[in-house]
Enzyme design. Sequence first.
Site, PDB file in Angstrom:
ATOM      1  N   ALA A  64      45.550   2.547  69.433  1.00 39.93           N
ATOM      2  CA  ALA A  64      44.191   2.313  68.001  1.00 39.93           C
ATOM      3  C   ALA A  64      43.503   1.081  68.577  1.00 39.93           C
ATOM      4  O   ALA A  64      44.155  -0.350  68.998  1.00 39.93           O
ATOM      5  CB  ALA A  64      44.180   2.581  66.688  1.00 39.93           C
ATOM      6  N   GLY A 109      47.893   5.715  68.428  1.00 39.84           N
ATOM      7  CA  GLY A 109      47.418   7.109  67.663  1.00 39.84           C
ATOM      8  C   GLY A 109      47.162   7.327  69.624  1.00 39.84           C
ATOM      9  O   GLY A 109      46.787   8.453  69.727  1.00 39.84           O
TER      10      GLY A 109
END
Length: 259
Positions: A64, A109
């Site tokens: 992320a 992520g």
Amino acid sequence: MDKVLLQKDGNVAIITINNPKALNALSTEVLQDLEAAVLDVKNDKDIYAVIVTGAGEKSFVAGADIAEMKDKTVEEAAEYGRFGNKVFRDIETLEKPVIAAINGFALGGGNELAMACDIRLAAENAVFGQPEVGLGITPGFGGTQRLARLIPVGLAKEIIYTGRNIKAPKALEIGLVNALYPLEELMPAALKMAKGIAKNAPLAVAASKKAINEGLNQTIDGGIATEVAEFSGCFATEDQKYGMDCFLNKVKEKQFSNK
């Protein structure tokens, strides 16, 4: 969609996270573009299989966007987590099978995105991990849930608790990925697999995906009931009649109608 590219090759869609300067990190803008690309693919009846990959040769998705996350409040973090999870669930529940072509770093992520896909193919230089605890947070886009469902729970806990990365051969050994390829062979292999899937009856593939995904969250008896429902439902399709006629008449080159 500036941060995500969508290409179509026959009945296959290729979604590319296109943020290479940031190693394809998942900013809100990237997630929004990814959501739009998945919706486009969902609504395209001529797409039967999907590939998700990252731009460049270093990174699938390196995680992320930490700079964007750093100063979020609890409420903002919850909203961000819900949105990321919503996008990944859109991928996981997409009727069409999704192949992750993991061309480098798949951290945080990125690993979570790969796990939301049905099949994971990786380059030999790929690196996986959930390093969030080293940043003072937990995985937030499904990492604590999917990793423990994909590999032995003890290994999932080790990866998350230590925050240590694992290299591609180890990822293959523990079942996190299906196969490894030299980087230059990764996309051709993913495309070959996607086109092979797309040659089969799309409605039957979608029904198989639904039965597998729903069955994993049921008892064996519940899962079998789901399978029987999906199996019998196929007999209402034109593709079932066509596919069986082809088999009986020894027709090898089939062209399913998706009806």
